[in-house]
Design a protein around this motif. Sequence first.
Motif, short mmCIF file in Angstrom:
data_model
loop_
_atom_site.label_atom_id
_atom_site.label_comp_id
_atom_site.label_asym_id
_atom_site.label_seq_id
_atom_site.Cartn_x
_atom_site.Cartn_y
_atom_site.Cartn_z
N VAL A 46 0.78 -1.12 -0.05
CA VAL A 46 0.16 -0.12 -0.13
C VAL A 46 1.08 1.23 0.04
O VAL A 46 1.89 1.20 0.83
N GLN A 47 0.69 1.94 -0.80
CA GLN A 47 1.33 3.42 -1.00
C GLN A 47 0.57 4.63 -0.98
O GLN A 47 -0.91 4.40 -1.55
N GLY A 48 1.00 5.55 -0.32
CA GLY A 48 0.08 7.15 -0.42
C GLY A 48 -0.62 7.25 0.59
O GLY A 48 -1.88 7.79 0.43
N MET A 49 -0.44 6.67 1.96
CA MET A 49 -1.15 6.84 3.02
C MET A 49 -0.58 8.09 3.91
O MET A 49 0.54 8.51 3.68
N LYS A 50 -1.46 8.65 4.80
CA LYS A 50 -0.98 9.88 5.41
C LYS A 50 0.19 9.46 6.54
O LYS A 50 1.25 10.24 7.07
N THR A 51 0.00 7.98 7.18
CA THR A 51 0.87 7.75 8.15
C THR A 51 1.46 6.29 7.87
O THR A 51 0.59 5.81 7.16
N LYS A 52 2.58 6.01 8.37
CA LYS A 52 3.13 4.64 8.28
C LYS A 52 2.08 3.57 8.87
O LYS A 52 1.82 2.72 8.52
N THR A 96 -9.60 6.51 6.56
CA THR A 96 -10.22 7.42 5.70
C THR A 96 -9.54 7.53 4.47
O THR A 96 -8.07 7.78 4.33
N PHE A 97 -10.01 7.60 3.25
CA PHE A 97 -9.50 7.67 1.93
C PHE A 97 -10.40 7.96 0.80
O PHE A 97 -11.78 7.66 1.07
N ASN A 98 -10.27 8.58 -0.15
CA ASN A 98 -10.92 8.68 -1.27
C ASN A 98 -10.69 7.72 -2.25
O ASN A 98 -10.05 7.49 -2.99
N GLY A 113 -1.31 10.72 1.04
CA GLY A 113 0.07 11.02 1.67
C GLY A 113 1.28 10.54 0.97
O GLY A 113 1.17 9.85 -0.21
N GLU A 114 2.25 10.28 1.99
CA GLU A 114 3.45 9.57 1.20
C GLU A 114 3.81 8.40 1.81
O GLU A 114 4.84 7.79 1.28
N GLU A 115 3.14 7.88 2.75
CA GLU A 115 3.66 6.60 3.63
C GLU A 115 3.15 5.38 2.89
O GLU A 115 2.34 5.28 2.06
N LYS A 116 4.27 4.30 3.00
CA LYS A 116 3.70 2.92 2.44
C LYS A 116 3.84 1.98 3.53
O LYS A 116 4.28 1.93 4.61
#
Length: 410
Positions: free
Chosen positions: A293-299, A339-341, A386-389
């Motif tokens: 998974v890539q692109g979350m707000k936090t690790k 939460t995600f779009n 976000g940038e976390e994976k």
Amino acid sequence: MKTIHPVEAIQQVTKGNILSPKGYKAAGVHAGLRYSKKDIGIILSDNPAACAAVYTQSIVQAAPLDVTRESIASEQKLQGIVVNSACANACTGDQGLKDAYEMRSYAAVQFGLAEHLFAVASTGVIGEYLQMDKIKKGIAMLEPASSGEAAENFEKAILTTDTVTKNCGYEAVIGGKVITMGGAAKGSGMIHPNMATMLGFITTDAAIESEDLQLALSTVTDITFNQITVDGDTSTNDMVIVLANGQAGNEKLSPAHPDWKIFLELLRKTSENLAKQIARDGEGATKLVEVNVQGMKTKGDAQAMAKTIIGSSLVKSAVFGSDANWGRVIAAMGRSGLTFNPDKVSISFGDINVLNKGIPVDFSEEEAKAYLEKKNIVIHVGLQEGEEKGTAWGCDLTYDYVKINASYRS
């Protein structure tokens, strides 16, 4: 001087195991707890070792965990670990605790060590008492050695429904000394840990204080053992123990040491290797599945999302059937609590993109099926939050899983 990236510093040891580091012995024997297979094992360090452990977060915990915690709390040192399979010694009340203490005491006497230098571990059926006559018989039969055969005998003695033994070894130059780390584990079903795996044992000849070793293990556990799932059930006996006996002769490691990141990577690689072997050997499994998974707000969010997806029975069933049903993936994401779009989600099976920023992709069902028929499957999920994976590992859900667990006690 060129700076060596921690990943580049690590080398895998050919046929690595818990005896790859200096100063360890092991053994495994058949004492009659199981019908014919080995069922009592031991790991011994030549000297008291720094130690660290992580345990199940289940409210229901087996007696051996209490005894091992007490041993470690005494002097933050361990020299031996004695393990039995076939019986978990869980939900056994005062008698179970007494038996775990007696198991520790008998092993200590047998090998001439103080009781607090021994840890105990058990795995198997919940709610049954240890057959202490057979436990003692098995401990008396143990003859620890430093051979590859001795390591394999230990690995076999700790198995339950596992179909294969699990082991690995790595090494790295740290502070001018070669540091070696090896591991053994068991786990096949009842795997959805909140600390570690069913049972894991890691040895190293590094010099390090127990407090710093605990910090390293706790850090690494969150991104390795805690990121695997087979069936969503957490065991009563989950435990990982690390021993570090200092025989490599290095300057003691700590977060302030310039090579601390290399040591962390050494422990991460060892832990991840064992974790993935457990996931691959899930009860009835035919495939190892990795979710990135890539692109979350936090690790933490990325790891939680990955584990939610890999833990979905519908996702696991689709993989078993080689069905590129990406709807199962996004449905699992939707109940993750994160939460995600949905309009920004992309999903791929390997290199085959099936959903691009919320829009279905016209892909080849034949190519997707061919990919999903492989033994190692990777599902990529991209979000734009976000940038976390994060990564998690699991397996497919097969008919055999139900068959194995429908008759576990028989």
